[in-house]
Design a protein around this motif. Structure first.
Motif, PDB file in Angstrom:
ATOM      1  N   ARG A  70       2.156  -8.332  -9.741  1.00 33.89           N
ATOM      2  CA  ARG A  70       1.923  -6.930 -10.097  1.00 33.89           C
ATOM      3  C   ARG A  70       2.950  -6.401 -11.089  1.00 33.89           C
ATOM      4  O   ARG A  70       2.914  -5.236 -11.460  1.00 33.89           O
ATOM      5  N   GLY A  71       3.876  -7.248 -11.505  1.00 34.98           N
ATOM      6  CA  GLY A  71       4.880  -6.835 -12.477  1.00 34.98           C
ATOM      7  C   GLY A  71       6.013  -6.030 -11.876  1.00 34.98           C
ATOM      8  O   GLY A  71       6.737  -5.358 -12.597  1.00 34.98           O
ATOM      9  N   ARG A  72       6.182  -6.115 -10.579  1.00 37.42           N
ATOM     10  CA  ARG A  72       7.265  -5.395  -9.906  1.00 37.42           C
ATOM     11  C   ARG A  72       8.349  -6.412  -9.578  1.00 37.42           C
ATOM     12  O   ARG A  72       8.083  -7.433  -8.961  1.00 37.42           O
ATOM     13  N   TRP A  73       9.573  -6.091  -9.949  1.00 39.28           N
ATOM     14  CA  TRP A  73      10.627  -7.093  -9.869  1.00 39.28           C
ATOM     15  C   TRP A  73      11.831  -6.706  -9.034  1.00 39.28           C
ATOM     16  O   TRP A  73      12.943  -7.091  -9.381  1.00 39.28           O
ATOM     17  N   PRO A  74      11.683  -5.983  -7.940  1.00 36.58           N
ATOM     18  CA  PRO A  74      12.900  -5.789  -7.146  1.00 36.58           C
ATOM     19  C   PRO A  74      13.317  -7.141  -6.572  1.00 36.58           C
ATOM     20  O   PRO A  74      12.471  -7.980  -6.267  1.00 36.58           O
ATOM     21  N   PRO A  75      14.609  -7.378  -6.445  1.00 36.39           N
ATOM     22  CA  PRO A  75      15.039  -8.631  -5.812  1.00 36.39           C
ATOM     23  C   PRO A  75      14.465  -8.714  -4.397  1.00 36.39           C
ATOM     24  O   PRO A  75      14.359  -7.697  -3.710  1.00 36.39           O
ATOM     25  N   ASP A 111       0.812  -1.213   0.000  1.00 40.91           N
ATOM     26  CA  ASP A 111       0.000   0.000   0.000  1.00 40.91           C
ATOM     27  C   ASP A 111       0.847   1.265   0.000  1.00 40.91           C
ATOM     28  O   ASP A 111       0.313   2.366  -0.116  1.00 40.91           O
ATOM     29  N   GLY A 112       2.182   1.103   0.127  1.00 44.46           N
ATOM     30  CA  GLY A 112       3.076   2.243   0.304  1.00 44.46           C
ATOM     31  C   GLY A 112       3.482   2.958  -0.960  1.00 44.46           C
ATOM     32  O   GLY A 112       4.184   3.950  -0.892  1.00 44.46           O
ATOM     33  N   GLY A 113       3.077   2.488  -2.101  1.00 40.62           N
ATOM     34  CA  GLY A 113       3.440   3.157  -3.344  1.00 40.62           C
ATOM     35  C   GLY A 113       4.267   2.252  -4.230  1.00 40.62           C
ATOM     36  O   GLY A 113       4.576   1.109  -3.876  1.00 40.62           O
ATOM     37  N   PRO A 114       4.680   2.769  -5.384  1.00 41.10           N
ATOM     38  CA  PRO A 114       5.431   1.962  -6.337  1.00 41.10           C
ATOM     39  C   PRO A 114       6.767   1.512  -5.757  1.00 41.10           C
ATOM     40  O   PRO A 114       7.467   2.285  -5.135  1.00 41.10           O
ATOM     41  N   VAL A 115       7.095   0.251  -5.948  1.00 45.89           N
ATOM     42  CA  VAL A 115       8.363  -0.281  -5.453  1.00 45.89           C
ATOM     43  C   VAL A 115       9.349  -0.524  -6.598  1.00 45.89           C
ATOM     44  O   VAL A 115      10.444  -1.016  -6.373  1.00 45.89           O
ATOM     45  N   ALA A 116       8.975  -0.160  -7.801  1.00 43.78           N
ATOM     46  CA  ALA A 116       9.808  -0.448  -8.971  1.00 43.78           C
ATOM     47  C   ALA A 116      11.201   0.154  -8.850  1.00 43.78           C
ATOM     48  O   ALA A 116      12.165  -0.416  -9.333  1.00 43.78           O
ATOM     49  N   GLY A 117      11.339   1.299  -8.190  1.00 44.14           N
ATOM     50  CA  GLY A 117      12.648   1.938  -8.060  1.00 44.14           C
ATOM     51  C   GLY A 117      13.455   1.451  -6.881  1.00 44.14           C
ATOM     52  O   GLY A 117      14.590   1.875  -6.679  1.00 44.14           O
ATOM     53  N   ALA A 118      12.882   0.548  -6.082  1.00 40.15           N
ATOM     54  CA  ALA A 118      13.610   0.027  -4.925  1.00 40.15           C
ATOM     55  C   ALA A 118      14.773  -0.838  -5.376  1.00 40.15           C
ATOM     56  O   ALA A 118      14.689  -1.529  -6.390  1.00 40.15           O
ATOM     57  N   LEU A 121       4.920 -13.169   8.794  1.00 47.15           N
ATOM     58  CA  LEU A 121       4.363 -11.832   8.997  1.00 47.15           C
ATOM     59  C   LEU A 121       2.868 -11.964   9.263  1.00 47.15           C
ATOM     60  O   LEU A 121       2.246 -12.943   8.834  1.00 47.15           O
ATOM     61  N   PRO A 122       2.276 -10.968   9.926  1.00 46.01           N
ATOM     62  CA  PRO A 122       0.815 -10.990  10.027  1.00 46.01           C
ATOM     63  C   PRO A 122       0.233 -10.748   8.627  1.00 46.01           C
ATOM     64  O   PRO A 122       0.809 -10.017   7.841  1.00 46.01           O
ATOM     65  N   GLY A 123      -0.843 -11.383   8.303  1.00 53.88           N
ATOM     66  CA  GLY A 123      -1.406 -11.223   6.956  1.00 53.88           C
ATOM     67  C   GLY A 123      -0.572 -12.006   5.963  1.00 53.88           C
ATOM     68  O   GLY A 123      -0.249 -13.171   6.183  1.00 53.88           O
ATOM     69  N   LEU A 124      -0.194 -11.352   4.857  1.00 55.87           N
ATOM     70  CA  LEU A 124       0.611 -12.017   3.834  1.00 55.87           C
ATOM     71  C   LEU A 124       1.984 -12.374   4.384  1.00 55.87           C
ATOM     72  O   LEU A 124       2.610 -11.582   5.072  1.00 55.87           O
ATOM     73  N   SER A 125       2.465 -13.563   4.056  1.00 57.82           N
ATOM     74  CA  SER A 125       3.815 -13.971   4.446  1.00 57.82           C
ATOM     75  C   SER A 125       4.829 -13.326   3.500  1.00 57.82           C
ATOM     76  O   SER A 125       4.472 -12.755   2.463  1.00 57.82           O
ATOM     77  N   GLY A 126       6.096 -13.477   3.843  1.00 57.09           N
ATOM     78  CA  GLY A 126       7.153 -12.970   2.973  1.00 57.09           C
ATOM     79  C   GLY A 126       7.131 -13.621   1.602  1.00 57.09           C
ATOM     80  O   GLY A 126       7.382 -12.970   0.588  1.00 57.09           O
ATOM     81  N   LEU A 127       6.792 -14.919   1.550  1.00 57.69           N
ATOM     82  CA  LEU A 127       6.700 -15.594   0.245  1.00 57.69           C
ATOM     83  C   LEU A 127       5.494 -15.107  -0.543  1.00 57.69           C
ATOM     84  O   LEU A 127       5.554 -14.965  -1.772  1.00 57.69           O
ATOM     85  N   GLU A 128       4.396 -14.854   0.150  1.00 56.25           N
ATOM     86  CA  GLU A 128       3.211 -14.322  -0.532  1.00 56.25           C
ATOM     87  C   GLU A 128       3.491 -12.901  -1.039  1.00 56.25           C
ATOM     88  O   GLU A 128       3.018 -12.525  -2.121  1.00 56.25           O
ATOM     89  N   LEU A 129       4.275 -12.129  -0.282  1.00 57.84           N
ATOM     90  CA  LEU A 129       4.677 -10.795  -0.738  1.00 57.84           C
ATOM     91  C   LEU A 129       5.490 -10.913  -2.019  1.00 57.84           C
ATOM     92  O   LEU A 129       5.235 -10.199  -2.990  1.00 57.84           O
ATOM     93  N   LEU A 130       6.442 -11.814  -2.040  1.00 58.02           N
ATOM     94  CA  LEU A 130       7.266 -12.029  -3.229  1.00 58.02           C
ATOM     95  C   LEU A 130       6.385 -12.363  -4.434  1.00 58.02           C
ATOM     96  O   LEU A 130       6.522 -11.771  -5.509  1.00 58.02           O
ATOM     97  N   THR A 131       5.447 -13.285  -4.238  1.00 51.95           N
ATOM     98  CA  THR A 131       4.536 -13.682  -5.314  1.00 51.95           C
ATOM     99  C   THR A 131       3.674 -12.506  -5.772  1.00 51.95           C
ATOM    100  O   THR A 131       3.469 -12.305  -6.969  1.00 51.95           O
ATOM    101  N   GLU A 132       3.178 -11.726  -4.830  1.00 47.66           N
ATOM    102  CA  GLU A 132       2.323 -10.581  -5.175  1.00 47.66           C
ATOM    103  C   GLU A 132       3.107  -9.513  -5.929  1.00 47.66           C
ATOM    104  O   GLU A 132       2.589  -8.913  -6.880  1.00 47.66           O
ATOM    105  N   LEU A 133       4.346  -9.250  -5.535  1.00 45.56           N
ATOM    106  CA  LEU A 133       5.164  -8.284  -6.270  1.00 45.56           C
ATOM    107  C   LEU A 133       5.347  -8.739  -7.707  1.00 45.56           C
ATOM    108  O   LEU A 133       5.232  -7.948  -8.643  1.00 45.56           O
TER     109      LEU A 133
END
Length: 128
Positions: free
Chosen positions: A75-80, A44-51, A60-72
């Motif tokens: 969404r077409g966002r590919w930071p390592p 929800d924090g904004g575009p992460v493409a430049g990270a 994590l509460p809610g989405l796990s770190g692996l679910e975060l990776l999958t969601e990124l």
């Protein structure tokens, strides 16, 4: 919503002390950081493409770190993404790598190991 600085390492961990410790380590190494207490807060924090990359706890509460990776990726966002966990298992390590994690570290880890993982994951010239 605070804009995510270009070239920042995004740290996601629900444990305040761990999140702050990682941030201090990275800042001491000269890296820009932005921290989040959950995967949803990052999304929800904004575009992460430049990270430069994301360092995320697995549990994590809610989405796990692996679910975060999958969601990124969805969404077409590919930071390592570097996954860190205190719940290390061979199956979790394999799943993290299958999903495209750049690195996987077990807690507790040495700061040097995290800095090396970030250096290996990030495109040259992205970090200061």
């Amino acid at each position: 919503m605070t804009p995510i600085p270009t070239g920042a390492v995004l740290v996601v961990d629900d444990d305040d002390s761990m999140r702050q410790a990682i941030q201090r380590l990275l800042n001491a190494a000269g890296l820009k950081t932005q921290t989040f207490a959950s995967a949803e807060a990052l999304l929800d924090g904004g575009p992460v493409a430049g990270a430069a990359c994301v360092v995320s706890d697995f549990k994590l509460p809610g989405l796990s770190g692996l679910e975060l990776l999958t969601e990124l990726r969805r969404r077409g966002r590919w930071p390592p993404v570097i996954v860190v966990t205190a719940h290390d298992t061979p199956e979790l390590r394999a799943e993290a790598m299958r999903r495209g994690a750049s690195a996987y570290l077990s807690k507790p880890f040495h700061g040097k190991d995290l800095l090396e993982a970030i250096d290996a994951a990030v495109d040259p010239g992205t970090l200061p």
